[in-house]
Enzyme design. Sequence first.
Site, PDB file in Angstrom:
ATOM      1  N   GLN A 138       0.814  -1.225   0.000  1.00 22.54           N
ATOM      2  CA  GLN A 138       0.000   0.000   0.000  1.00 22.54           C
ATOM      3  C   GLN A 138       0.847   1.273   0.000  1.00 22.54           C
ATOM      4  O   GLN A 138       0.317   2.378   0.063  1.00 22.54           O
ATOM      5  CB  GLN A 138      -0.947  -0.002   1.205  1.00 22.54           C
ATOM      6  N   HIS A 202      -1.284   0.142   5.704  1.00 24.64           N
ATOM      7  CA  HIS A 202      -1.964   1.135   6.561  1.00 24.64           C
ATOM      8  C   HIS A 202      -1.100   2.351   6.878  1.00 24.64           C
ATOM      9  O   HIS A 202      -0.742   2.605   8.024  1.00 24.64           O
ATOM     10  CB  HIS A 202      -2.448   0.476   7.868  1.00 24.64           C
ATOM     11  N   GLU A 298     -15.662   3.545   8.849  1.00 17.09           N
ATOM     12  CA  GLU A 298     -16.310   4.598   9.634  1.00 17.09           C
ATOM     13  C   GLU A 298     -16.160   5.972   8.994  1.00 17.09           C
ATOM     14  O   GLU A 298     -15.102   6.320   8.478  1.00 17.09           O
ATOM     15  CB  GLU A 298     -15.679   4.694  11.031  1.00 17.09           C
ATOM     16  N   TYR A 319     -10.933 -10.356   9.374  1.00 17.00           N
ATOM     17  CA  TYR A 319     -11.141 -11.072   8.114  1.00 17.00           C
ATOM     18  C   TYR A 319     -11.329 -12.566   8.335  1.00 17.00           C
ATOM     19  O   TYR A 319     -11.982 -13.248   7.558  1.00 17.00           O
ATOM     20  CB  TYR A 319      -9.996 -10.797   7.143  1.00 17.00           C
TER      21      TYR A 319
HETATM   22 CA   LIG Z   1     -14.096   3.881  15.712  1.00 16.57          CA
END
Ligand SMILES: [Ca+2]
Length: 428
Positions: A138, A202, A298, A319
């Site tokens: 990533q 991430h 979110e 997962y």
């Molecule tokens: Ca949260």
Amino acid sequence: MTKVSWSRFMFSTSLILVLAACSSDEPSDEASSDDSGTVTEESADDSANESAETEPKVTEFEPAFPEQTRAPEVETETELDVEVVAEGLGVSWGMEEFEPNRLLVTQRDSAELLIVNLEDGSVSDPIEGTPEVNNEDQGGLLDVTIAPDFEESRTVFLTFSQDLEGGTVTAVGKGVLSEDEASLEDFEVIFQATPAYDGTLHYGGRIIFDEDGNLFLTTGERSDVPIRERAQDLDAYLGKVIHITQDGEPVESNPFVEDEDALDGIYSYGHRNIQGVDFNPATGDLWIVEFGPQAGDELNIIEPGSNYGWPIVSYGIEYSGELINDGIAEHESQGFVEPVYYWDPTSAPSGMSFYDNDAIPEWENNLFIGGLMPNYVVRVVIEDDIIVGEERLLTDEGERFRDILVTEDGALIASTDGGKVYRVTAAD
Ligand SMILES: [Ca+2]
């Protein structure tokens, strides 16, 4: 240049499913999770709910309030034109309009910075002087923005994943775009979201200027157990919203400046992997979207000093199908800020932008978010900080939508991992 009518982009659930199963090319949460075996039966309630989300939930969690997930479906009434203005690029992670209808566009994997002209579709040669990056998984060249005084200073800010001793960090740097636009001069790193970690997932990596000329930077918690627990720690810049000056120094009014045990740049914490950020033009509040685990992506309104709960609470699951921590989803009862909205199953959110324009009046102050898997652009309608409607756009394109931008003249621009730049406007 292709020009197609909006009717082609109406909903095709079966196609979305096929694309979702075929499109995984990254590890961790951007990969398909079809093999988890945890999908629950769609309840009678869900089938009666006319939400934009038509797939069954993957968790058993209930929202803290009814409007927190699976909002009613809305449909744009304005007739739209959808054009591909550029193609053949790489993963186009970040975009910024630096002059009318001219975009700076980052290429994640090649670490190139390009100029895309929306009027003629031309793409520049790579701008010289961009930083060396770690482009595994990533990582790579991530976001781009320009200084508020760009017209005079020509300063460009970039985020990227950088190799340091002990691993990689999310880094911010700045340079000056030469008058001939061929190079970024005097590039220097101004901030590193330490500690370094030996992983390539991430990074977060979005940046945006506030009205005082300071930067908000988002980070990720680096994914793995146990490093992700550092999202809760105030002595680490992982899993945070960070607030810094144009020189990379903490902003003096930051919430933890008086706390000797906390890093002064931290603005909020307990985040997983924040992939989108923008100011809500209706309220001035800073909104972010963060990638959840399996479900539990979110949308959050950022308040200084607040804790958003990851990895202690989540509306998603691992997962593997296992519960996160103790399997507590509710945030507020545990002392954390509830997400204003979450997705179950995932929307795989990436870059986002509020529509702060009146070119398409019904879109004014709506939020648009790129979806990586499923592959669509999410439109979110907000009233008084409550999500009252959701729409999925560009569902038939088969593209992973990486970043969203609204131009000064009100075009919605979406860049993709497949190297396309889309422009959506009201039809003449
Ligand atoms: Ca949260």
